[in-house]
Design a protein around this motif. Structure first.
Motif, PDB file in Angstrom:
ATOM      1  N   PHE A   3      42.536  38.517  44.740  1.00 28.48           N
ATOM      2  CA  PHE A   3      43.807  38.484  44.016  1.00 28.48           C
ATOM      3  C   PHE A   3      44.988  38.492  44.981  1.00 28.48           C
ATOM      4  O   PHE A   3      45.993  37.811  44.753  1.00 28.48           O
ATOM      5  CB  PHE A   3      43.909  39.669  43.054  1.00 28.48           C
ATOM      6  CG  PHE A   3      42.952  39.606  41.890  1.00 28.48           C
ATOM      7  CD1 PHE A   3      42.385  38.397  41.521  1.00 28.48           C
ATOM      8  CD2 PHE A   3      42.613  40.741  41.181  1.00 28.48           C
ATOM      9  CE1 PHE A   3      41.499  38.321  40.449  1.00 28.48           C
ATOM     10  CE2 PHE A   3      41.729  40.668  40.106  1.00 28.48           C
ATOM     11  CZ  PHE A   3      41.171  39.466  39.746  1.00 28.48           C
ATOM     12  N   TRP A   4      44.883  39.263  46.072  1.00 27.88           N
ATOM     13  CA  TRP A   4      45.962  39.278  47.067  1.00 27.88           C
ATOM     14  C   TRP A   4      46.112  37.899  47.710  1.00 27.88           C
ATOM     15  O   TRP A   4      47.227  37.442  47.961  1.00 27.88           O
ATOM     16  CB  TRP A   4      45.680  40.335  48.132  1.00 27.88           C
ATOM     17  CG  TRP A   4      46.009  41.735  47.691  1.00 27.88           C
ATOM     18  CD1 TRP A   4      47.010  42.105  46.825  1.00 27.88           C
ATOM     19  CD2 TRP A   4      45.345  42.945  48.071  1.00 27.88           C
ATOM     20  NE1 TRP A   4      47.002  43.465  46.650  1.00 27.88           N
ATOM     21  CE2 TRP A   4      45.993  44.018  47.405  1.00 27.88           C
ATOM     22  CE3 TRP A   4      44.267  43.229  48.901  1.00 27.88           C
ATOM     23  CZ2 TRP A   4      45.596  45.343  47.556  1.00 27.88           C
ATOM     24  CZ3 TRP A   4      43.871  44.551  49.051  1.00 27.88           C
ATOM     25  CH2 TRP A   4      44.526  45.588  48.392  1.00 27.88           C
ATOM     26  N   SER A  55      47.766  35.632  45.262  1.00 31.89           N
ATOM     27  CA  SER A  55      49.181  35.978  45.079  1.00 31.89           C
ATOM     28  C   SER A  55      50.044  35.392  46.192  1.00 31.89           C
ATOM     29  O   SER A  55      51.202  35.024  45.966  1.00 31.89           O
ATOM     30  CB  SER A  55      49.349  37.501  45.029  1.00 31.89           C
ATOM     31  OG  SER A  55      49.090  38.095  46.291  1.00 31.89           O
ATOM     32  N   ILE A  63      50.662  31.866  45.095  1.00 37.23           N
ATOM     33  CA  ILE A  63      51.641  31.835  43.999  1.00 37.23           C
ATOM     34  C   ILE A  63      53.050  32.052  44.546  1.00 37.23           C
ATOM     35  O   ILE A  63      54.007  31.376  44.140  1.00 37.23           O
ATOM     36  CB  ILE A  63      51.303  32.908  42.946  1.00 37.23           C
ATOM     37  CG1 ILE A  63      49.971  32.583  42.267  1.00 37.23           C
ATOM     38  CG2 ILE A  63      52.415  33.009  41.904  1.00 37.23           C
ATOM     39  CD1 ILE A  63      49.485  33.665  41.314  1.00 37.23           C
ATOM     40  N   ARG A  96      57.054  41.355  42.043  1.00 33.00           N
ATOM     41  CA  ARG A  96      55.671  41.738  42.360  1.00 33.00           C
ATOM     42  C   ARG A  96      55.535  43.259  42.332  1.00 33.00           C
ATOM     43  O   ARG A  96      54.598  43.796  41.730  1.00 33.00           O
ATOM     44  CB  ARG A  96      55.278  41.203  43.739  1.00 33.00           C
ATOM     45  CG  ARG A  96      53.856  41.576  44.142  1.00 33.00           C
ATOM     46  CD  ARG A  96      53.507  41.082  45.544  1.00 33.00           C
ATOM     47  NE  ARG A  96      52.159  41.462  45.928  1.00 33.00           N
ATOM     48  CZ  ARG A  96      51.619  41.209  47.115  1.00 33.00           C
ATOM     49  NH1 ARG A  96      52.313  40.540  48.026  1.00 33.00           N
ATOM     50  NH2 ARG A  96      50.385  41.601  47.391  1.00 33.00           N
ATOM     51  N   LEU A 144      51.882  36.796  39.535  1.00 35.24           N
ATOM     52  CA  LEU A 144      52.048  37.356  40.879  1.00 35.24           C
ATOM     53  C   LEU A 144      52.013  38.874  40.838  1.00 35.24           C
ATOM     54  O   LEU A 144      51.334  39.518  41.650  1.00 35.24           O
ATOM     55  CB  LEU A 144      53.370  36.883  41.484  1.00 35.24           C
ATOM     56  CG  LEU A 144      53.759  37.510  42.835  1.00 35.24           C
ATOM     57  CD1 LEU A 144      52.777  37.087  43.914  1.00 35.24           C
ATOM     58  CD2 LEU A 144      55.182  37.109  43.215  1.00 35.24           C
ATOM     59  N   LEU A 149      48.306  40.104  39.680  1.00 37.74           N
ATOM     60  CA  LEU A 149      47.278  39.877  40.689  1.00 37.74           C
ATOM     61  C   LEU A 149      47.638  40.501  42.034  1.00 37.74           C
ATOM     62  O   LEU A 149      46.773  41.025  42.733  1.00 37.74           O
ATOM     63  CB  LEU A 149      47.041  38.374  40.872  1.00 37.74           C
ATOM     64  CG  LEU A 149      46.524  37.611  39.654  1.00 37.74           C
ATOM     65  CD1 LEU A 149      46.358  36.135  39.986  1.00 37.74           C
ATOM     66  CD2 LEU A 149      45.203  38.191  39.168  1.00 37.74           C
ATOM     67  N   GLY A 150      48.932  40.434  42.395  1.00 39.44           N
ATOM     68  CA  GLY A 150      49.346  40.868  43.720  1.00 39.44           C
ATOM     69  C   GLY A 150      49.664  42.338  43.856  1.00 39.44           C
ATOM     70  O   GLY A 150      49.765  42.847  44.975  1.00 39.44           O
ATOM     71  N   SER A 152      45.291  44.448  41.394  1.00 38.47           N
ATOM     72  CA  SER A 152      44.621  44.464  42.698  1.00 38.47           C
ATOM     73  C   SER A 152      44.633  45.852  43.347  1.00 38.47           C
ATOM     74  O   SER A 152      43.618  46.300  43.883  1.00 38.47           O
ATOM     75  CB  SER A 152      45.278  43.441  43.636  1.00 38.47           C
ATOM     76  OG  SER A 152      46.664  43.669  43.743  1.00 38.47           O
TER      77      SER A 152
END
Length: 288
Positions: A15-16, A19, A22, A40, A218, A221-222, A226
Motif C-alpha cells: 500500500f505504501w 501510495s 498515486i 494523506r 492515498l 492506503l498510504g 497501512s
C-alpha cells in the motif's frame, strides 16, 4: 500467527508503494506536495482516532512522555511525507522510494552518535555500500548529463532522515502508551504542521476536485490502513523477516512508476537500487 503477520506487513508495504504512485499522479496534476501530504496524514488521523476509540483499557494518554515522543514521531512523519512527495515531484517515484528506504542507515548513524549501538567494521562497510548505491541510483557521478534534479536527491534523503526520526519517536513513545494513541497524536501534529506551508485555496478545493477519490485512496492506503496493518503485523513478526518483506514498498513504487507514470531506470541505476535494498535489509536484519 507468523504467517498472518508477514501478510499484514507485506500488504502495508504494498500500500505504501502504491501510495507513492498515486502521489506522483496528483503531483503531475499540479497539486502542491504539502497539500498532498496533509490529506494523506489527515485521513490517517481519522483511522487512528477510530482505532483509538475502539481500544479498551489504559491507552497512556495521561503520560507526558507519550505526548513528547509522539510529537517527535509526528514531526518525523510530517517531514517524511512532504520530502518524499517533493522528491517524487523533482525526480521520480522509483528514486524517491529507494532513497527513503535508506532510513535505517540514518538510524544507525544516530545510534552511533548517541552510543545506543556499537559501530563495527561490517556496519561501516554496509553504510559505505549504501552510499555507493545512492551514487549509482542518482547518477551523481555524471552531474552534467544527469536528468535527475539535485533537489530530488536531497529531498529523497531528507525523507529517509525524517522517517528515521519517526522511528525513534515511535520507539520511545511505545512503552508509555498504545500504538493507536501514538499514531493519533503523531498524525494530529502532522496535520497541524502541514497546514502552515500548504496552499489554503488548494487545500479547500480538494473537496470538490475531480481528483478527490485519489486523495482518499492515498490517505487510506498510504496512512490509515497501512499503518494499522504494519503495527499489527510487526508485533508477531521476526525483525529479519519484517525487514525483507518491507522491500515490497520500493519495488512496488518502482513498478508503478514504470507501468503507470512512464518512468524508466538505466541499468546502472537498477544496480544501485539493488545495492541499497539488499544492504539496508541486511542492516535491518542484524540490528537488535
Amino acid at each position: 500467527m507468523p504467517g498472518a503477520s508477514t501478510l499484514w506487513i507485506a500488504l502495508a508495504a504494498l500500500f505504501w508503494g502504491i501510495s507513492g504512485g498515486i502521489a506522483g499522479i496528483l503531483l503531475d496534476s499540479g497539486w502542491d506536495a504539502a497539500v498532498v501530504s496533509f490529506y494523506r496524514g489527515f485521513i490517517g488521523l481519522v483511522f487512528a482516532l477510530g482505532w483509538l476509540a475502539m481500544q479498551r483499557g489504559d491507552r497512556g494518554l495521561s503520560s507526558r512522555s507519550l505526548w513528547c515522543w509522539s510529537v517527535v514521531a509526528g514531526l518525523g512523519v510530517a517531514g517524511n511525507f512532504t520530502f518524499y512527495f517533493l522528491s517524487i515531484d523533482y525526480g521520480s517515484v522509483a528514486v524517491a522510494a529507494t532513497l527513503m528506504y535508506c532510513a535505517p542507515v540514518f538510524v544507525y548513524l544516530a545510534s552511533f552518535i548517541l552510543k545506543l549501538e556499537r559501530p563495527t567494521a561490517s556496519k561501516w562497510l554496509a553504510i559505505a555500500l549504501v552510499m555507493v548505491g545512492v551514487v549509482l541510483l542518482t547518477r551523481l557521478y555524471a552531474i552534467g548529463a544527469n536528468e535527475l534534479s539535485p533537489l530530488g536527491v536531497v529531498t529523497g534523503l531528507l525523507a529517509g532522515l525524517s522517517y528515521a526520526l519517526f522511528i525513534f519517536g515511535f520507539k520511545y513513545a511505545a512503552p508509555y502508551g498504545s500504538p493507536p494513541a501514538v499514531l493519533a497524536i503523531a498524525f494530529t501534529v502532522l496535520a497541524a504542521v502541514l497546514l502552515v506551508p500548504a496552499d489554503l485555496s488548494q487545500t479547500v478545493s480538494v473537496i470538490s476536485a475531480p481528483q478527490l477519490p485519489l486523495f482518499v485512496a492515498l490517505g487510506i492506503l498510504g496512512a490509515g490502513l497501512s499503518f494499522l496493518l504494519y503495527v499489527i503485523g510487526i508485533k508477531h513478526a521476526a525483525p529479519a523477516l519484517a525487514s525483507m518483506v518491507a522491500m515490497v514498498e520500493p519495488v512496488t513504487a518502482t513498478l508503478f512508476g514504470v507501468a503507470v507514470l512512464g518512468e524508466s531506470l538505466a541499468f546502472i541505476q537498477m544496480v544501485g537500487m539493488g545495492m541499497i535494498l539488499l544492504t539496508v535489509t541486511a542492516l535491518s536484519v542484524t540490528s537488535p
